[in-house]
Design a protein around this motif. Structure first.
Motif, mmCIF file in Angstrom:
data_model
loop_
_atom_site.group_PDB
_atom_site.id
_atom_site.type_symbol
_atom_site.label_atom_id
_atom_site.label_comp_id
_atom_site.label_asym_id
_atom_site.label_seq_id
_atom_site.Cartn_x
_atom_site.Cartn_y
_atom_site.Cartn_z
ATOM 1 N N ASN A 120 -21.620 27.454 -3.537
ATOM 2 C CA ASN A 120 -21.263 28.000 -2.233
ATOM 3 C C ASN A 120 -21.637 27.050 -1.102
ATOM 4 O O ASN A 120 -20.885 26.879 -0.131
ATOM 5 N N ALA A 121 -22.793 26.417 -1.226
ATOM 6 C CA ALA A 121 -23.241 25.481 -0.191
ATOM 7 C C ALA A 121 -22.299 24.276 -0.120
ATOM 8 O O ALA A 121 -21.936 23.820 0.980
ATOM 9 N N LEU A 122 -21.914 23.755 -1.266
ATOM 10 C CA LEU A 122 -20.985 22.627 -1.304
ATOM 11 C C LEU A 122 -19.637 23.037 -0.717
ATOM 12 O O LEU A 122 -19.019 22.282 0.057
ATOM 13 N N TYR A 123 -19.188 24.234 -1.048
ATOM 14 C CA TYR A 123 -17.921 24.765 -0.529
ATOM 15 C C TYR A 123 -17.968 24.880 0.989
ATOM 16 O O TYR A 123 -17.026 24.494 1.691
ATOM 17 N N ASP A 124 -19.082 25.401 1.508
ATOM 18 C CA ASP A 124 -19.225 25.575 2.954
ATOM 19 C C ASP A 124 -19.238 24.239 3.690
ATOM 20 O O ASP A 124 -18.623 24.092 4.751
ATOM 21 N N VAL A 125 -19.942 23.265 3.131
ATOM 22 C CA VAL A 125 -20.002 21.943 3.762
ATOM 23 C C VAL A 125 -18.624 21.287 3.769
ATOM 24 O O VAL A 125 -18.184 20.734 4.786
ATOM 25 N N ASN A 126 -17.929 21.347 2.644
ATOM 26 C CA ASN A 126 -16.601 20.735 2.574
ATOM 27 C C ASN A 126 -15.620 21.423 3.521
ATOM 28 O O ASN A 126 -14.746 20.762 4.109
ATOM 29 N N ASN A 127 -15.754 22.733 3.717
ATOM 30 C CA ASN A 127 -14.886 23.448 4.642
ATOM 31 C C ASN A 127 -15.118 23.010 6.083
ATOM 32 O O ASN A 127 -14.175 22.885 6.865
ATOM 33 N N ILE A 128 -16.374 22.802 6.446
ATOM 34 C CA ILE A 128 -16.674 22.340 7.809
ATOM 35 C C ILE A 128 -16.088 20.957 8.029
ATOM 36 O O ILE A 128 -15.470 20.677 9.067
ATOM 37 N N ILE A 129 -16.283 20.065 7.062
ATOM 38 C CA ILE A 129 -15.777 18.698 7.200
ATOM 39 C C ILE A 129 -14.260 18.700 7.310
ATOM 40 O O ILE A 129 -13.676 17.983 8.138
ATOM 41 N N SER A 130 -13.610 19.503 6.485
ATOM 42 C CA SER A 130 -12.151 19.610 6.545
ATOM 43 C C SER A 130 -11.693 20.138 7.893
ATOM 44 O O SER A 130 -10.736 19.635 8.484
ATOM 45 N N LEU A 131 -12.389 21.157 8.413
ATOM 46 C CA LEU A 131 -12.036 21.732 9.710
ATOM 47 C C LEU A 131 -12.203 20.706 10.827
ATOM 48 O O LEU A 131 -11.331 20.566 11.690
ATOM 49 N N LEU A 132 -13.314 19.987 10.822
ATOM 50 C CA LEU A 132 -13.548 18.969 11.851
ATOM 51 C C LEU A 132 -12.473 17.890 11.805
ATOM 52 O O LEU A 132 -11.971 17.444 12.847
ATOM 53 N N THR A 133 -12.119 17.467 10.606
ATOM 54 C CA THR A 133 -11.127 16.407 10.440
ATOM 55 C C THR A 133 -9.763 16.818 10.979
ATOM 56 O O THR A 133 -9.115 16.067 11.720
ATOM 57 N N LYS A 134 -9.334 18.028 10.639
ATOM 58 C CA LYS A 134 -8.000 18.487 11.036
ATOM 59 C C LYS A 134 -7.932 18.820 12.528
ATOM 60 O O LYS A 134 -6.950 18.495 13.207
ATOM 61 N N THR A 135 -8.962 19.487 13.033
ATOM 62 C CA THR A 135 -8.926 19.883 14.443
ATOM 63 C C THR A 135 -9.132 18.700 15.381
ATOM 64 O O THR A 135 -8.661 18.725 16.519
ATOM 65 N N LYS A 136 -9.827 17.653 14.928
ATOM 66 C CA LYS A 136 -10.010 16.480 15.783
ATOM 67 C C LYS A 136 -8.668 15.849 16.132
ATOM 68 O O LYS A 136 -8.433 15.454 17.275
ATOM 69 N N LEU A 137 -7.779 15.756 15.158
ATOM 70 C CA LEU A 137 -6.457 15.190 15.394
ATOM 71 C C LEU A 137 -5.686 16.018 16.422
ATOM 72 O O LEU A 137 -5.036 15.473 17.324
ATOM 73 N N LEU A 138 -5.768 17.339 16.313
ATOM 74 C CA LEU A 138 -5.060 18.219 17.237
ATOM 75 C C LEU A 138 -5.671 18.175 18.629
ATOM 76 O O LEU A 138 -4.953 18.171 19.637
ATOM 77 N N ALA A 139 -6.996 18.137 18.692
ATOM 78 C CA ALA A 139 -7.692 18.160 19.982
ATOM 79 C C ALA A 139 -7.422 16.914 20.807
ATOM 80 O O ALA A 139 -7.569 16.930 22.032
ATOM 81 N N ASN A 140 -7.024 15.830 20.164
ATOM 82 C CA ASN A 140 -6.756 14.588 20.884
ATOM 83 C C ASN A 140 -5.301 14.454 21.320
ATOM 84 O O ASN A 140 -4.929 13.454 21.936
ATOM 85 N N GLU A 141 -4.481 15.466 21.011
ATOM 86 C CA GLU A 141 -3.099 15.441 21.486
ATOM 87 C C GLU A 141 -3.058 15.843 22.960
ATOM 88 O O GLU A 141 -3.809 16.701 23.412
ATOM 89 N N VAL A 158 -14.464 18.502 19.860
ATOM 90 C CA VAL A 158 -14.323 17.947 18.511
ATOM 91 C C VAL A 158 -13.568 16.625 18.523
ATOM 92 O O VAL A 158 -13.726 15.790 17.622
ATOM 93 N N GLY A 159 -12.756 16.404 19.545
ATOM 94 C CA GLY A 159 -12.011 15.161 19.646
ATOM 95 C C GLY A 159 -12.899 13.936 19.765
ATOM 96 O O GLY A 159 -12.472 12.818 19.465
ATOM 97 N N ASP A 204 -22.646 24.603 17.956
ATOM 98 C CA ASP A 204 -22.237 24.965 19.316
ATOM 99 C C ASP A 204 -20.717 24.948 19.451
ATOM 100 O O ASP A 204 -20.124 25.822 20.097
ATOM 101 N N TRP A 205 -20.078 23.950 18.831
ATOM 102 C CA TRP A 205 -18.616 23.863 18.898
ATOM 103 C C TRP A 205 -17.972 25.026 18.133
ATOM 104 O O TRP A 205 -17.042 25.652 18.629
ATOM 105 N N LEU A 206 -18.488 25.320 16.947
ATOM 106 C CA LEU A 206 -17.965 26.438 16.172
ATOM 107 C C LEU A 206 -18.164 27.761 16.913
ATOM 108 O O LEU A 206 -17.302 28.647 16.878
ATOM 109 N N SER A 207 -19.285 27.889 17.584
ATOM 110 C CA SER A 207 -19.559 29.096 18.355
ATOM 111 C C SER A 207 -18.545 29.270 19.479
ATOM 112 O O SER A 207 -18.050 30.382 19.725
ATOM 113 N N ASP A 208 -18.212 28.172 20.163
ATOM 114 C CA ASP A 208 -17.209 28.223 21.225
ATOM 115 C C ASP A 208 -15.833 28.581 20.664
ATOM 116 O O ASP A 208 -15.082 29.355 21.257
#
Length: 231
Positions: A120-141, A158-159, A204-208
């Motif tokens: 579960n811990a590995l799953y949670d960490v990988n999900n955060i990394i995936s979320l940061l990676t995908k949203t960073k691209l969108l946030a910079n548009e 996140v950008g 803090d970013w996830l909270s926002d």
């Protein structure tokens, strides 16, 4: 778990398109309507005007301005909602805190976890990394930047994240959480400060993001209820 205020299937259906109402009619302007605008020269200017109004700095309520034309915004929201459908913000705080505790000092809980807890811990960490990676691209548009500029929520932060470095620090915490040696005496003050700041920045970013999604859903629920009550 984050509560859904109203199911999509329960929202009123637009008699013209078969789509579900969300907020104002303008917010639900979809691809079919845009195609109609494109085919009608007399209304082409209306399309441009609508987009400009929705994106300018004078939006009446920027929290609910989610036009389908701004693909980066709608995709960003889908990613955030999907993430919080899997895990609540309080759970994120708990596992980040536990990994941080293991990474900076001796933790009697470390190295004593069951296989399912480790998975579960590995799953949670990988999900955060995936979320940061995908949203960073969108946030910079550019369209996303223009949407987010007036928000009280720092979605576009996140950008600027160094996702590769944050990923390393997340795996450092995960490794300590799972495999901390019995003779571990603690990290240096410099590293402790670095990893603490990194984890706090992520939280803090996830909270926002969570607060933004909840605010949008609340506004959509209220406006949908208003539409349903209109005779």
């Amino acid at each position: 778990m984050r509560k859904k205020l109203i199911k999509r299937s329960e929202r009123p259906v637009c008699p013209e398109t078969g789509g579900h109402f969300k907020a104002k009619w303008g917010d639900n302007l979809n691809a079919e309507r845009l195609a109609i605008f494109a085919e009608m020269p007399s209304l082409a200017a209306s399309q441009d005007l609508f987009i400009n109004v929705m994106l300018n700095d004078n939006c009446k309520n920027p929290n609910t301005q989610l036009p389908n034309q701004v693909a980066a915004v709608t995709e960003f929201r889908k990613l955030i909602e999907a993430y919080f459908d899997m895990i609540g913000l309080s759970d994120v705080n708990q596992f980040l805190t536990e990994m941080l505790s293991a990474a900076i000092g001796p933790d009697p809980r470390s190295g004593k976890h069951k296989p399912i807890t480790i998975a579960n811990a590995l799953y949670d960490v990988n999900n955060i990394i995936s979320l940061l990676t995908k949203t960073k691209l969108l946030a910079n548009e550019e369209t996303f930047q223009r949407y987010a500029i007036n928000l009280g929520f720092h979605l576009k932060a996140v950008g600027q994240f160094d996702v590769e470095h944050l990923s390393e620090l997340l795996y450092v915490g995960l490794n300590a959480y799972i495999f901390q040696e019995d003779d571990f005496e603690g990290a240096t003050l410099k590293f402790s400060a670095e990893i603490t700041a990194a984890y706090k920045m992520i939280y803090d970013w996830l909270s926002d993001c969570d607060a933004w999604c909840n605010a949008v859903e609340c506004d959509e629920y209220n406006e949908t209820a208003g539409l349903a009550a209109t005779p």
